[in-house]
Design a protein around this motif. Structure first.
Motif, PDB file in Angstrom:
ATOM      1  N   ILE A   6       0.847  -1.198   0.000  1.00 38.78           N
ATOM      2  CA  ILE A   6       0.000   0.000   0.000  1.00 38.78           C
ATOM      3  C   ILE A   6       0.886   1.252   0.000  1.00 38.78           C
ATOM      4  CG2 ILE A   6      -1.771   1.304   1.264  1.00 38.78           C
ATOM      5  CD1 ILE A   6      -2.959  -1.316   2.211  1.00 38.78           C
ATOM      6  N   LEU A   7       0.579   2.164  -0.930  1.00 38.60           N
ATOM      7  CA  LEU A   7       1.258   3.464  -0.967  1.00 38.60           C
ATOM      8  C   LEU A   7       0.420   4.440  -0.143  1.00 38.60           C
ATOM      9  CD1 LEU A   7       3.169   5.721  -2.086  1.00 38.60           C
ATOM     10  CD2 LEU A   7       1.668   5.815  -4.107  1.00 38.60           C
ATOM     11  N   GLY A   8       0.986   4.946   0.956  1.00 37.05           N
ATOM     12  CA  GLY A   8       0.278   5.891   1.826  1.00 37.05           C
ATOM     13  C   GLY A   8       0.725   7.313   1.541  1.00 37.05           C
ATOM     14  N   ILE A   9      -0.230   8.249   1.659  1.00 34.70           N
ATOM     15  CA  ILE A   9       0.072   9.672   1.435  1.00 34.70           C
ATOM     16  C   ILE A   9      -0.513  10.473   2.597  1.00 34.70           C
ATOM     17  CG2 ILE A   9      -0.384  11.658  -0.080  1.00 34.70           C
ATOM     18  CD1 ILE A   9      -0.311   9.711  -2.455  1.00 34.70           C
ATOM     19  N   GLU A  10       0.300  11.382   3.153  1.00 31.43           N
ATOM     20  CA  GLU A  10      -0.125  12.171   4.329  1.00 31.43           C
ATOM     21  C   GLU A  10       0.216  13.642   4.085  1.00 31.43           C
ATOM     22  OE1 GLU A  10      -1.339  12.270   7.575  1.00 31.43           O
ATOM     23  OE2 GLU A  10      -0.410  14.239   7.842  1.00 31.43           O
ATOM     24  N   SER A  11      -0.786  14.518   4.287  1.00 35.77           N
ATOM     25  CA  SER A  11      -0.522  15.960   4.122  1.00 35.77           C
ATOM     26  C   SER A  11      -1.433  16.782   5.032  1.00 35.77           C
ATOM     27  CB  SER A  11      -0.732  16.378   2.654  1.00 35.77           C
ATOM     28  OG  SER A  11      -2.110  16.316   2.318  1.00 35.77           O
ATOM     29  N   SER A  12      -1.692  16.286   6.268  1.00 31.19           N
ATOM     30  CA  SER A  12      -2.715  16.952   7.087  1.00 31.19           C
ATOM     31  C   SER A  12      -2.241  18.234   7.743  1.00 31.19           C
ATOM     32  CB  SER A  12      -3.240  15.994   8.149  1.00 31.19           C
ATOM     33  OG  SER A  12      -2.209  15.663   9.052  1.00 31.19           O
ATOM     34  N   CYS A  13      -0.914  18.380   7.929  1.00 37.00           N
ATOM     35  CA  CYS A  13      -0.442  19.581   8.632  1.00 37.00           C
ATOM     36  C   CYS A  13       0.793  20.145   7.929  1.00 37.00           C
ATOM     37  CB  CYS A  13      -0.198  19.233  10.095  1.00 37.00           C
ATOM     38  SG  CYS A  13       0.071  20.695  11.110  1.00 37.00           S
ATOM     39  N   ALA A  18       5.050  10.297   2.140  1.00 38.29           N
ATOM     40  CA  ALA A  18       4.630   9.170   1.294  1.00 38.29           C
ATOM     41  C   ALA A  18       5.434   7.961   1.744  1.00 38.29           C
ATOM     42  CB  ALA A  18       4.869   9.468  -0.184  1.00 38.29           C
ATOM     43  N   ALA A  19       4.787   6.790   1.731  1.00 36.51           N
ATOM     44  CA  ALA A  19       5.455   5.577   2.215  1.00 36.51           C
ATOM     45  C   ALA A  19       4.832   4.356   1.576  1.00 36.51           C
ATOM     46  CB  ALA A  19       5.298   5.474   3.738  1.00 36.51           C
ATOM     47  N   VAL A  20       5.633   3.313   1.444  1.00 36.90           N
ATOM     48  CA  VAL A  20       5.086   2.028   0.999  1.00 36.90           C
ATOM     49  C   VAL A  20       5.255   1.039   2.144  1.00 36.90           C
ATOM     50  CG1 VAL A  20       5.195   0.151  -0.693  1.00 36.90           C
ATOM     51  CG2 VAL A  20       5.667   2.513  -1.415  1.00 36.90           C
ATOM     52  N   ALA A  78      -2.847  -0.848  -3.603  1.00 36.67           N
ATOM     53  CA  ALA A  78      -3.836   0.182  -3.278  1.00 36.67           C
ATOM     54  C   ALA A  78      -3.120   1.445  -2.832  1.00 36.67           C
ATOM     55  CB  ALA A  78      -4.769  -0.302  -2.159  1.00 36.67           C
ATOM     56  N   LEU A  79      -3.857   2.553  -2.841  1.00 37.78           N
ATOM     57  CA  LEU A  79      -3.349   3.812  -2.307  1.00 37.78           C
ATOM     58  C   LEU A  79      -4.154   4.152  -1.069  1.00 37.78           C
ATOM     59  CD1 LEU A  79      -2.838   3.937  -5.532  1.00 37.78           C
ATOM     60  CD2 LEU A  79      -2.350   6.338  -5.062  1.00 37.78           C
ATOM     61  N   ALA A  80      -3.506   4.822  -0.123  1.00 35.98           N
ATOM     62  CA  ALA A  80      -4.210   5.255   1.092  1.00 35.98           C
ATOM     63  C   ALA A  80      -3.870   6.714   1.323  1.00 35.98           C
ATOM     64  CB  ALA A  80      -3.755   4.424   2.285  1.00 35.98           C
ATOM     65  N   VAL A  81      -4.857   7.463   1.810  1.00 39.36           N
ATOM     66  CA  VAL A  81      -4.605   8.896   2.025  1.00 39.36           C
ATOM     67  C   VAL A  81      -5.322   9.380   3.273  1.00 39.36           C
ATOM     68  CG1 VAL A  81      -6.535   9.711   0.550  1.00 39.36           C
ATOM     69  CG2 VAL A  81      -4.501  11.142   0.844  1.00 39.36           C
ATOM     70  N   THR A  82      -4.710  10.370   3.925  1.00 41.72           N
ATOM     71  CA  THR A  82      -5.336  10.977   5.112  1.00 41.72           C
ATOM     72  C   THR A  82      -6.518  11.835   4.679  1.00 41.72           C
ATOM     73  OG1 THR A  82      -3.149  11.107   6.100  1.00 41.72           O
ATOM     74  CG2 THR A  82      -4.899  12.399   7.154  1.00 41.72           C
ATOM     75  N   ALA A 351       3.702   8.991   6.594  1.00 42.58           N
ATOM     76  CA  ALA A 351       2.717   8.285   5.777  1.00 42.58           C
ATOM     77  C   ALA A 351       2.740   6.774   5.998  1.00 42.58           C
ATOM     78  CB  ALA A 351       2.938   8.599   4.302  1.00 42.58           C
ATOM     79  N   ALA A 352       3.800   6.258   6.642  1.00 44.77           N
ATOM     80  CA  ALA A 352       3.838   4.812   6.895  1.00 44.77           C
ATOM     81  C   ALA A 352       2.664   4.426   7.787  1.00 44.77           C
ATOM     82  CB  ALA A 352       5.167   4.428   7.548  1.00 44.77           C
ATOM     83  N   MET A 353       2.355   5.296   8.756  1.00 39.58           N
ATOM     84  CA  MET A 353       1.241   4.988   9.666  1.00 39.58           C
ATOM     85  C   MET A 353      -0.094   5.002   8.920  1.00 39.58           C
ATOM     86  SD  MET A 353       1.074   8.501  11.938  1.00 39.58           S
ATOM     87  CE  MET A 353       0.153   9.954  11.372  1.00 39.58           C
ATOM     88  N   ILE A 354      -0.180   5.805   7.865  1.00 39.38           N
ATOM     89  CA  ILE A 354      -1.426   5.873   7.077  1.00 39.38           C
ATOM     90  C   ILE A 354      -1.568   4.588   6.248  1.00 39.38           C
ATOM     91  CG2 ILE A 354      -2.660   7.218   5.282  1.00 39.38           C
ATOM     92  CD1 ILE A 354      -2.298   8.623   8.106  1.00 39.38           C
ATOM     93  N   ALA A 355      -0.459   4.151   5.661  1.00 40.01           N
ATOM     94  CA  ALA A 355      -0.491   2.906   4.879  1.00 40.01           C
ATOM     95  C   ALA A 355      -0.775   1.711   5.784  1.00 40.01           C
ATOM     96  CB  ALA A 355       0.836   2.721   4.142  1.00 40.01           C
ATOM     97  N   ALA A 356      -0.269   1.748   7.018  1.00 34.92           N
ATOM     98  CA  ALA A 356      -0.511   0.635   7.956  1.00 34.92           C
ATOM     99  C   ALA A 356      -1.970   0.610   8.406  1.00 34.92           C
ATOM    100  CB  ALA A 356       0.417   0.759   9.164  1.00 34.92           C
ATOM    101  N   ALA A 357      -2.525   1.790   8.698  1.00 33.43           N
ATOM    102  CA  ALA A 357      -3.931   1.847   9.140  1.00 33.43           C
ATOM    103  C   ALA A 357      -4.874   1.431   8.017  1.00 33.43           C
ATOM    104  CB  ALA A 357      -4.265   3.266   9.623  1.00 33.43           C
ATOM    105  N   ALA A 358      -4.406   1.565   6.783  1.00 31.87           N
ATOM    106  CA  ALA A 358      -5.250   1.204   5.637  1.00 31.87           C
ATOM    107  C   ALA A 358      -5.336  -0.312   5.435  1.00 31.87           C
ATOM    108  CB  ALA A 358      -4.695   1.855   4.360  1.00 31.87           C
TER     109      ALA A 358
END
Ligand code: KG4
Ligand code: ZN
Length: 385
Positions: A6-13, A18-20, A78-82, A351-358
């Motif tokens: 899973i490719l995670g993307i984070e941009s909340s703050c 980005a992380a796989v 899959a992709l995951a995003v905040t 973003a690793a935490m976002i990909a893990a939560a996904a």
């Protein structure tokens, strides 16, 4: 079961990430571009500047995450995003990019709550170390620049639920660290520098009282989650107490000098800070940190006992704090409660935490519809997959 990438993307703050991550348990890459330098002159995150910086960083950050992981866009599943919570304009950059990429690649997109991400940062690293034996329910203290929240997390098969059993009524703990550092002319972000300076001062020098919340939370009165006694926090009072101390002890001129000198140093190190702080300032900083740590630890452990938590997680930017970790470790041990923290890079936004939560959502085929949007105040409650 086949590996899932899973490719995670984070941009909340103020961090573009980005992380796989493989199957929620192995980080293949984790790229974080921090905007601290952009916001530093303003002493806090400026939302418009954050969006602009995310726009600049998102493409190279995602490309680097893919290259570091040795993946191609075709090989990720899959992709995951905040989706939120966070700054609306900042969230929209990551979300729009992730949507466009998922659409172009014809891959599923998974929406993740940022707070859920902070909780899964701990699980990800424990699994990576080979520890698959975390007992539930888990009480998670998510403590960062935007949040001081307690969640009781339960996992039953593929289903996860999160009950919010406490939060800050005003400032988040990280916000208090940042505001106190700004007030003392120590720059931004305040947490890391207060952490490093505190061991050079006497934490018993100044007595600070943190607020004990006795009255019921009007907003939540009558709701079912009041079945568990709520544990709320409040940190605007201690910030005002520091301000009053500064005023009554004639510290303003020295603070202005420190602020000006630090503004002229590109990357100040600990020696630079120490040379600019007298003993009174170091004592004040250490006493402030001690009061914050004692309040966070005491309230969290009381809540853990009340809700019969089997495990404690302490996560979010402030979880990087040295004294907070030590206190939690020693006091949880006395209570016989296992406590886990993420490593420092996974404590702050990534973003690793976002990909893990996904990953559990991937297993449950819980994909986001293409018309979903950013939610600045997205709550994390009673999510059932
Ligand atoms: O999780 P995070 O990167 O972003 C948010 O979601 O807010 O947390 C950033 C916050 C800032 O307020 C920063 O001052 C605080 O975490 N922080 C710390 C430390 N490192 C970062 N606070 C105390 N001690 C630290 N070592
Ligand atoms: Zn965060």
């Amino acid at each position: 079961m086949a590996d899932t990438f899973i490719l995670g993307i984070e941009s909340s703050c103020d961090e573009t990430g980005a992380a796989v991550v493989r199957s929620g348990e192995q980080i293949l890459s984790n790229v974080v571009f921090s905007q601290i330098a952009t916001h530093m002159p303003y002493g806090g995150v400026v939302p418009e500047l954050a969006s602009r910086e995310h726009l600049r960083a998102i493409v190279p950050v995602v490309r680097k995450a893919m290259a570091d992981a040795g993946q191609t866009y075709q090989s990720v599943d899959a992709l995951a995003v905040t989706q939120g919570p966070g700054l609306a304009g900042a969230l929209l950059v990551g979300l729009s990019y992730a949507k466009a990429l998922a659409f172009a690649l014809d891959k599923p997109l998974i929406a993740v709550n940022h707070l859920e991400g902070h909780i899964h940062a701990v699980l990800l690293e424990e699994r990576q170390k080979g520890n698959h034996e975390v007992n539930f329910p888990v009480l998670a203290l998510v403590v960062s620049g935007g949040h001081t929240h307690l969640y009781l997390a339960e996992q039953k098969g593929k289903s996860w639920s999160y009950g919010n059993i406490g939060h800050t009524r005003d400032d988040a703990a990280g916000e208090a660290f940042d505001k106190v550092a700004k007030l003392l002319g120590l720059g931004y972000p305040g947490g890391p520098i207060i952490d490093r300076l505190s061991s050079h001062g006497d934490a018993k020098a100044v007595k600070f009282a943190t607020s004990q919340i006795k009255h019921p939370d009007r907003k939540n009165r009558g709701k079912s989650d009041n079945l568990i006694a709520r544990t709320d926090f409040s940190y605007s009072g201690i910030k005002t107490a520091v301000l009053r101390y500064v005023e009554t002890h004639g510290m303003a001129a020295a603070i202005a000098r420190r602020r000006n000198t630090l503004a002229g140093i590109e990357k100040p190190n600990l020696e630079d800070y120490l040379a600019l702080c007298d003993m009174e300032t170091l004592n004040l900083v250490a006493s402030f940190q001690r009061a914050m740590v004692e309040d966070l630890v005491a309230k969290t452990l009381t809540a853990a006992e009340a809700c019969e938590a089997a495990t404690l997680f302490v996560t979010g930017g402030v979880a990087a704090n040295q004294e907070l970790r030590q206190r939690f470790e020693s006091e949880s041990a006395q209570q016989g409660l296992p406590v886990f923290f993420p490593s420092r890079p996974l404590s702050t936004d990534n973003a690793a935490m976002i990909a893990a939560a996904a990953y559990p959502k991937w297993l449950a085929r819980d994909f986001a519809p293409m018309d979903f949007s950013a939610e600045a105040s997205l709550p994390l409650q009673r999510i059932q997959v």
